[in-house]
Design a protein around this motif. Structure first.
Motif, PDB file in Angstrom:
ATOM      1  N   GLY A 237       0.816  -1.218   0.000  1.00  0.00           N
ATOM      2  CA  GLY A 237       0.000   0.000   0.000  1.00  0.00           C
ATOM      3  C   GLY A 237       0.843   1.258   0.000  1.00  0.00           C
ATOM      4  N   ALA A 238       0.146   2.384  -0.086  1.00  0.00           N
ATOM      5  CA  ALA A 238       0.844   3.654  -0.318  1.00  0.00           C
ATOM      6  C   ALA A 238       1.535   4.184   0.918  1.00  0.00           C
ATOM      7  CB  ALA A 238      -0.129   4.690  -0.843  1.00  0.00           C
ATOM      8  N   GLY A 239       0.828   4.206   2.036  1.00  0.00           N
ATOM      9  CA  GLY A 239       1.554   4.574   3.221  1.00  0.00           C
ATOM     10  C   GLY A 239       1.278   5.885   3.864  1.00  0.00           C
ATOM     11  N   LEU A 240       2.303   6.680   4.056  1.00  0.00           N
ATOM     12  CA  LEU A 240       2.209   7.847   4.932  1.00  0.00           C
ATOM     13  C   LEU A 240       1.271   8.913   4.392  1.00  0.00           C
ATOM     14  CD1 LEU A 240       4.934   6.485   5.758  1.00  0.00           C
ATOM     15  CD2 LEU A 240       5.695   8.743   6.407  1.00  0.00           C
ATOM     16  N   PRO A 241       0.348   9.377   5.238  1.00  0.00           N
ATOM     17  CA  PRO A 241      -0.551  10.431   4.779  1.00  0.00           C
ATOM     18  C   PRO A 241       0.192  11.755   4.592  1.00  0.00           C
ATOM     19  CG  PRO A 241      -0.886  10.000   7.116  1.00  0.00           C
ATOM     20  CD  PRO A 241       0.070   8.967   6.624  1.00  0.00           C
ATOM     21  N   ARG A 242      -0.212  12.498   3.573  1.00  0.00           N
ATOM     22  CA  ARG A 242       0.321  13.847   3.391  1.00  0.00           C
ATOM     23  C   ARG A 242      -0.501  14.812   4.217  1.00  0.00           C
ATOM     24  NH1 ARG A 242       3.685  14.514  -1.037  1.00  0.00           N
ATOM     25  NH2 ARG A 242       3.577  12.785  -2.506  1.00  0.00           N
ATOM     26  N   PHE A 243       0.177  15.810   4.757  1.00  0.00           N
ATOM     27  CA  PHE A 243      -0.543  16.904   5.401  1.00  0.00           C
ATOM     28  C   PHE A 243      -0.391  18.134   4.506  1.00  0.00           C
ATOM     29  CE2 PHE A 243      -0.169  13.795   8.704  1.00  0.00           C
ATOM     30  CZ  PHE A 243      -1.385  13.875   9.339  1.00  0.00           C
ATOM     31  N   LEU A 244      -0.941  19.272   4.931  1.00  0.00           N
ATOM     32  CA  LEU A 244      -1.012  20.399   4.000  1.00  0.00           C
ATOM     33  C   LEU A 244       0.201  21.310   4.040  1.00  0.00           C
ATOM     34  CD1 LEU A 244      -4.775  21.132   4.622  1.00  0.00           C
ATOM     35  CD2 LEU A 244      -3.776  20.237   2.518  1.00  0.00           C
ATOM     36  N   ASN A 245       1.019  21.143   5.105  1.00  0.00           N
ATOM     37  CA  ASN A 245       2.175  22.020   5.257  1.00  0.00           C
ATOM     38  C   ASN A 245       1.740  23.478   5.392  1.00  0.00           C
ATOM     39  OD1 ASN A 245       4.844  22.140   5.667  1.00  0.00           O
ATOM     40  ND2 ASN A 245       5.455  21.877   3.524  1.00  0.00           N
ATOM     41  N   ILE A 246       0.718  23.697   6.200  1.00  0.00           N
ATOM     42  CA  ILE A 246       0.250  25.056   6.486  1.00  0.00           C
ATOM     43  C   ILE A 246       0.255  25.237   8.003  1.00  0.00           C
ATOM     44  CG2 ILE A 246      -1.204  25.227   4.413  1.00  0.00           C
ATOM     45  CD1 ILE A 246      -3.651  24.609   6.156  1.00  0.00           C
ATOM     46  N   PRO A 247       0.214  26.486   8.479  1.00  0.00           N
ATOM     47  CA  PRO A 247       0.203  26.684   9.938  1.00  0.00           C
ATOM     48  C   PRO A 247      -0.953  25.922  10.587  1.00  0.00           C
ATOM     49  CG  PRO A 247       0.510  28.780   8.794  1.00  0.00           C
ATOM     50  CD  PRO A 247       0.228  27.753   7.732  1.00  0.00           C
ATOM     51  N   GLY A 248      -0.664  25.282  11.710  1.00  0.00           N
ATOM     52  CA  GLY A 248      -1.699  24.572  12.451  1.00  0.00           C
ATOM     53  C   GLY A 248      -1.908  23.131  12.026  1.00  0.00           C
ATOM     54  N   ASP A 249      -1.057  22.617  11.145  1.00  0.00           N
ATOM     55  CA  ASP A 249      -1.160  21.226  10.682  1.00  0.00           C
ATOM     56  C   ASP A 249      -1.284  20.202  11.816  1.00  0.00           C
ATOM     57  OD1 ASP A 249      -1.314  20.877   7.997  1.00  0.00           O
ATOM     58  OD2 ASP A 249       0.847  20.701   7.650  1.00  0.00           O
ATOM     59  N   ASN A 250      -0.575  20.474  12.915  1.00  0.00           N
ATOM     60  CA  ASN A 250      -0.527  19.474  13.994  1.00  0.00           C
ATOM     61  C   ASN A 250      -1.419  19.829  15.176  1.00  0.00           C
ATOM     62  OD1 ASN A 250       1.313  18.260  12.351  1.00  0.00           O
ATOM     63  ND2 ASN A 250       3.109  18.857  13.558  1.00  0.00           N
ATOM     64  N   LEU A 251      -2.319  20.788  14.988  1.00  0.00           N
ATOM     65  CA  LEU A 251      -3.243  21.149  16.072  1.00  0.00           C
ATOM     66  C   LEU A 251      -4.112  19.959  16.453  1.00  0.00           C
ATOM     67  CD1 LEU A 251      -4.832  24.607  15.144  1.00  0.00           C
ATOM     68  CD2 LEU A 251      -3.260  24.099  17.020  1.00  0.00           C
ATOM     69  N   VAL A 252      -4.519  19.937  17.715  1.00  0.00           N
ATOM     70  CA  VAL A 252      -5.483  18.936  18.142  1.00  0.00           C
ATOM     71  C   VAL A 252      -6.803  19.238  17.427  1.00  0.00           C
ATOM     72  CG1 VAL A 252      -6.842  18.136  20.105  1.00  0.00           C
ATOM     73  CG2 VAL A 252      -4.379  18.531  20.355  1.00  0.00           C
ATOM     74  N   GLY A 253      -7.331  18.240  16.738  1.00  0.00           N
ATOM     75  CA  GLY A 253      -8.544  18.437  15.948  1.00  0.00           C
ATOM     76  C   GLY A 253      -8.281  18.250  14.460  1.00  0.00           C
ATOM     77  N   VAL A 254      -7.000  18.263  14.082  1.00  0.00           N
ATOM     78  CA  VAL A 254      -6.652  18.023  12.683  1.00  0.00           C
ATOM     79  C   VAL A 254      -6.215  16.562  12.543  1.00  0.00           C
ATOM     80  CG1 VAL A 254      -5.184  18.673  10.738  1.00  0.00           C
ATOM     81  CG2 VAL A 254      -5.908  20.420  12.397  1.00  0.00           C
ATOM     82  N   PHE A 255      -6.891  15.830  11.694  1.00  0.00           N
ATOM     83  CA  PHE A 255      -6.596  14.410  11.490  1.00  0.00           C
ATOM     84  C   PHE A 255      -6.236  14.162  10.029  1.00  0.00           C
ATOM     85  CE2 PHE A 255      -9.453  14.435  15.068  1.00  0.00           C
ATOM     86  CZ  PHE A 255      -9.044  13.394  15.874  1.00  0.00           C
ATOM     87  N   SER A 256      -5.447  13.140   9.798  1.00  0.00           N
ATOM     88  CA  SER A 256      -5.355  12.638   8.428  1.00  0.00           C
ATOM     89  C   SER A 256      -6.607  11.794   8.204  1.00  0.00           C
ATOM     90  CB  SER A 256      -4.111  11.763   8.249  1.00  0.00           C
ATOM     91  OG  SER A 256      -4.304  10.517   8.881  1.00  0.00           O
ATOM     92  N   ALA A 257      -7.024  11.682   6.938  1.00  0.00           N
ATOM     93  CA  ALA A 257      -8.176  10.830   6.651  1.00  0.00           C
ATOM     94  C   ALA A 257      -7.853   9.398   7.066  1.00  0.00           C
ATOM     95  CB  ALA A 257      -8.526  10.901   5.174  1.00  0.00           C
ATOM     96  N   ASN A 258      -6.609   8.986   6.867  1.00  0.00           N
ATOM     97  CA  ASN A 258      -6.221   7.633   7.268  1.00  0.00           C
ATOM     98  C   ASN A 258      -6.455   7.400   8.754  1.00  0.00           C
ATOM     99  OD1 ASN A 258      -5.442   6.648   4.817  1.00  0.00           O
ATOM    100  ND2 ASN A 258      -3.286   6.394   5.328  1.00  0.00           N
ATOM    101  N   GLU A 259      -6.077   8.383   9.578  1.00  0.00           N
ATOM    102  CA  GLU A 259      -6.268   8.195  11.019  1.00  0.00           C
ATOM    103  C   GLU A 259      -7.758   8.151  11.356  1.00  0.00           C
ATOM    104  OE1 GLU A 259      -4.536  11.055  13.763  1.00  0.00           O
ATOM    105  OE2 GLU A 259      -5.577  10.122  15.456  1.00  0.00           O
ATOM    106  N   TYR A 260      -8.491   9.114  10.821  1.00  0.00           N
ATOM    107  CA  TYR A 260      -9.911   9.194  11.156  1.00  0.00           C
ATOM    108  C   TYR A 260     -10.632   7.919  10.710  1.00  0.00           C
ATOM    109  CZ  TYR A 260     -14.604  11.117  11.616  1.00  0.00           C
ATOM    110  OH  TYR A 260     -15.909  11.324  11.972  1.00  0.00           O
ATOM    111  N   LEU A 261     -10.376   7.500   9.478  1.00  0.00           N
ATOM    112  CA  LEU A 261     -11.064   6.316   8.962  1.00  0.00           C
ATOM    113  C   LEU A 261     -10.585   5.046   9.656  1.00  0.00           C
ATOM    114  CD1 LEU A 261     -11.180   7.255   5.170  1.00  0.00           C
ATOM    115  CD2 LEU A 261     -13.110   7.154   6.752  1.00  0.00           C
ATOM    116  N   THR A 262      -9.292   4.964   9.966  1.00  0.00           N
ATOM    117  CA  THR A 262      -8.783   3.770  10.654  1.00  0.00           C
ATOM    118  C   THR A 262      -9.401   3.649  12.046  1.00  0.00           C
ATOM    119  OG1 THR A 262      -6.716   3.880   9.426  1.00  0.00           O
ATOM    120  CG2 THR A 262      -6.711   2.528  11.398  1.00  0.00           C
ATOM    121  N   ARG A 263      -9.498   4.775  12.726  1.00  0.00           N
ATOM    122  CA  ARG A 263     -10.139   4.734  14.047  1.00  0.00           C
ATOM    123  C   ARG A 263     -11.578   4.227  13.934  1.00  0.00           C
ATOM    124  NH1 ARG A 263      -7.894   7.180  18.364  1.00  0.00           N
ATOM    125  NH2 ARG A 263      -5.945   8.284  17.999  1.00  0.00           N
ATOM    126  N   VAL A 264     -12.304   4.777  12.969  1.00  0.00           N
ATOM    127  CA  VAL A 264     -13.727   4.438  12.880  1.00  0.00           C
ATOM    128  C   VAL A 264     -13.927   3.033  12.284  1.00  0.00           C
ATOM    129  CG1 VAL A 264     -15.959   5.090  11.912  1.00  0.00           C
ATOM    130  CG2 VAL A 264     -14.381   6.861  12.707  1.00  0.00           C
TER     131      VAL A 264
END
Lengths: 473, 282
Positions: A247-274
């Motif tokens: 599989g493809a692997g590591l999710p890309r983030f946007l490289n914008i301010p606030g990328d790592n704030l609590v509340g920002v998820f990769s789709a992979n994380e959100y979907l894997t959790r659910v």
């Protein structure tokens, strides 16, 4: 009269697909589309012109003999139709649900020029669901006997997603012993952690996986290729060929301010959790996710649609999809986009992400987007988005899900320095055979192409399996 | 099929336990710094735990965990002979170990267990290993005997002064760095505030400082980015790029915020567990 060829103009519109009403289904995780009845399926199958030179088959990455299976279905020979499909596709119940048919088989259907194409995907799904095999061997081989497993020949697959499952199905039907090494605790790859239950029920994936097990395919979970076991280990253990489908692997983030704030998820994380973690049934299942009211999903592909529709079902009041171009350029499967819109998911087109902004609590509170317009066509022919100077908007959101693709997962690649990579950092593999720079080591799916579709991974798996069988048998 | 717990030792009753787990394939590959992801049962979540030791011949790995929430509380109820459904690993990059001189390995709380594996690695590579461990009070100091077994120096700090220096490990560390210019690296594993404080102490001395981040993880194999952290202003994934990073470059306040993100859900889960678990609290 009967033999007179029909013309496209004689054919009526598609038989509508029964589905859960939008206001009902956003409150559950059950499958959205309910599937045809036999009568509906036969009626839809009868729309097929049975072209002398069918184009639909050319549009299918695994070249299913579509015309033949439809003809069998018209005769109500469901098991005959299943056998035709199964000759080239080991996961028909999955493909009927998740393939982008509009750009493949159905996109080539001659009826589609002036009318609606034959609903090939829905027919494939009907056949796979309806065919109740008397045992799994029959389901796979089309006969009542399982092929004898040749213990002297063994093939290892790293990963147990669509590509590896296809390799396993093909080789097992030839009598070759296949072992899948899966890093997660459940086999299925993206079919399990990524695609939500309401689009592809896990029981469907489970059935296809069990059918493979019955054929003698061994599945070992919690084995991470490159960590728990390396390619060298597998070669030392005497595997005659190895297929890499991690599989493809590591999710890309946007490289914008606030990328790592609590509340920002990769789709992979959100979907894997659910999905994998069953967070929709928290706290009965231990994996949590938070309840959000205002969700923004960034991206325009199937993963973005899945994330947005999942958020809706998790109880979000407002869900919107932020996309740089317009709805017409979205790469998502048409049906998913339609379903998302029906489920009251707002499409914020021509918006480019600028920043995620925290509130007083330090958690995500708003997202700033740049308004765009479409400019001149770029090299790919698509009109590229251009910023409208000074026009930005602040969108309130307590959760943002980033679905803008992935980059290569380094785990197996770092552990296997002999494996040559292409200029994008994915594994370089022969397009015909899937063979890598290492002899008898093959690769296919997203780890070769970057994020693509289930069916293209299966196509790659099939080509590699054919080559492996040719060499071993 | 699961992974059998061959030995359980309650290091601090009700709070911290050690498991020796039958996992030959993981034991074969485990290196200092690696971790495993475990899932207790079908309804369980995937949680990362650092490998505190391994025995390749016996085919076992050792984990030590602190009860911090529902999953670890449930884990602590398992006994010798019980199975853990899923154990996946060894994950993460192994500690970079080379012969370099004097290495001070600082461990706090449960982190001492993970630190012990790394200290052992440095000792095996021929380094002069100084172990520096801290806890609230003497009987909460883990792995003291094991560390005494191979470390030429074991320094201790306790909050109540019951043994060793009365106060924090950082005070002992600072004193040592002032007196000893031969220290080539400091490794710190423990609670985030401790690792942050250690990095602050070592910075003026310009001593390389390695910290091991205990981020929240889901898959642990690079797929989800739950464990992402900022190191030198760049986003890194603790599971595949780490878990060890340059302590002088880690954004600790972001790490702390991310560690607390599911506090509300964790409390809900723990509350439900306590209510349903009849044997709890007896």
């Amino acid at each position: 009269m009967e033999n007179k060829p029909r013309k496209p103009a004689d054919i009526g519109p598609r038989i509508p697909m029964p589905e859960q009403p939008a206001d009902e289904r956003v409150r559950n995780f059950s499958e959205v589309t309910l599937g045809f009845t036999l009568d509906q399926a036969v009626e839809e199958a009868e729309r097929c012109l049975q072209c002398k030179k069918p184009l639909c088959q050319k549009g299918c990455p695994v070249e299913i003999d579509i015309k033949s299976f439809i003809a069998k279905l018209v005769d109500k020979d469901v098991s005959g139709a299943y056998e035709v499909i199964r000759k080239t596709n080991s996961l028909p119940a999955v493909c009927g649900r998740v393939c982008p048919q509009e750009s493949q088989c159905e996109g080539m259907c001659i009826l589609g020029k002036k009318n609606e194409p034959v609903a090939i995907g829905r027919l494939e799904r009907y056949i796979a669901d309806a065919f109740m095999a008397s045992d799994a061997c029959e389901e796979i081989t089309g006969t009542h006997e399982c092929a004898l497993v040749r213990e002297d020949l063994q093939v290892a697959c790293i990963g147990a997603g669509p590509a590896s499952l296809t390799v396993a199905g093909y080789l097992a039907s030839k009598g070759i012993k296949v072992t899948l090494f899966e890093g997660l605790h459940e086999p299925g790859g993206v079919l399990i952690y990524g695609i939500p239950e309401f689009r592809l029920p896990k029981s469907i994936v489970g059935r296809e996986v069990n059918a493979l097990k019955d054929l003698g395919v061994e599945i070992r979970t919690n084995w991470v290729g490159g960590k728990t076991i390396t390619i060298q280990d597998l070669q030392d253990d005497g595997y005659d060929a190895i297929f890499i489908g991690v599989g493809a692997g590591l999710p890309r983030f946007l490289n914008i301010p606030g990328d790592n704030l609590v509340g920002v998820f990769s789709a992979n994380e959100y979907l894997t959790r659910v999905n994998l973690g069953r967070a929709y049934d928290f706290p009965n299942y231990d994996t949590p996710t938070f309840k959000a009211n205002d969700v923004v999903v960034i991206g325009g592909g199937n993963v973005a649609m899945d994330a947005a529709r999942t958020a809706k079902r998790m109880g979000a009041e407002r869900v919107s999809i932020v996309y740089r171009r317009t709805q017409d350029e979205m790469p998502a499967r048409l049906e998913e986009l339609h379903h998302a819109i029906e489920e009251a998911i707002e499409i914020r087109a021509l918006c480019g992400p600028l920043a995620f902004n925290p509130g007083e609590s330090g958690r995500l509170e708003t997202m700033t987007v740049q308004k765009m317009c479409l400019g001149e066509p770029d090299d790919s022919g698509r009109r590229s988005p251009v910023c409208i100077e000074g026009e930005t908007e602040e969108i309130p959101c307590d959760m943002a899900v980033v679905a803008v693709g992935t980059r290569p997962n380094p785990i197996l690649l770092e552990a296997t320095p002999d494996l040559e990579l292409n200029k994008w950092g994915y594994i370089a593999a022969d397009p015909e055979t899937g063979e890598t720079s290492m002899e008898n080591v093959f690769a296919g799916g997203d780890i070769v192409t970057g994020a693509a579709t289930v069916i293209s991974a299966m196509g790659a798996g099939r080509r590699a399996a054919q080559e492996i069988a040719k060499r071993l048998l | 099929m699961g992974f059998k717990i061959l030995k359980k030792e309650e290091l601090i009753p009700g709070q911290t336990s050690l498991f020796v787990i039958d996992a030959p394939q993981i034991a074969k590959k485990a290196m200092p710094g690696n971790f495993v992801i475990i899932r207790i049962d079908e309804n369980g979540e995937r949680i990362p735990l650092t490998i505190a030791d391994k025995d390749r011949e016996a085919g076992t790995i050792t984990i030590v965990f602190l009860v911090v929430g529902k999953s670890t509380a449930q884990l602590n109820m398992l006994q010798e002979g019980d199975d853990i459904l899923d154990v996946c690993g060894p994950l993460g990059k192994a500690t970079h170990i080379e012969k370099q001189g004097t290495v001070i390995c600082v461990g706090g709380g449960t982190g001492i267990a993970a630190m012990h594996h790394i200290a052992k690695g440095h000792w095996e590579a021929g380094n002069h290993v100084v172990a520096l461990i801290g806890a609230r009070t003497e009987n909460l100091l883990l792995f003291r005997c094991e560390l005494n077994g191979f470390c030429p120096e074991v320094m201790v700090a306790t909050d109540d002064g019951s043994v060793g220096h009365k106060g924090f490990v950082t005070e002992v560390l600072k004193d040592r760095l002032e007196r000893d210019s031969n220290v080539t690296e400091v490794v710190a594993i423990g609670p985030v505030p401790m690792m942050e404080a250690v990095a602050k102490v070592t910075e003026p001395f310009g001593v390389k400082t390695t910290v091991s981040l205990n981020s929240i993880m889901v898959d642990g194999i690079g797929m989800c980015g739950a464990c992402r952290c900022s190191v030198d202003g760049k986003t890194k994934f603790a599971c595949v790029d780490g878990p060890e990073f340059d302590g002088h470059k880690v954004d600790f306040s972001e790490l702390k915020a991310r560690l607390w993100q599911f506090k509300e859900q964790e409390d809900e889960s723990m509350g439900k567990f306590k209510k349903e678990c009849t044997c709890h609290g007896k």
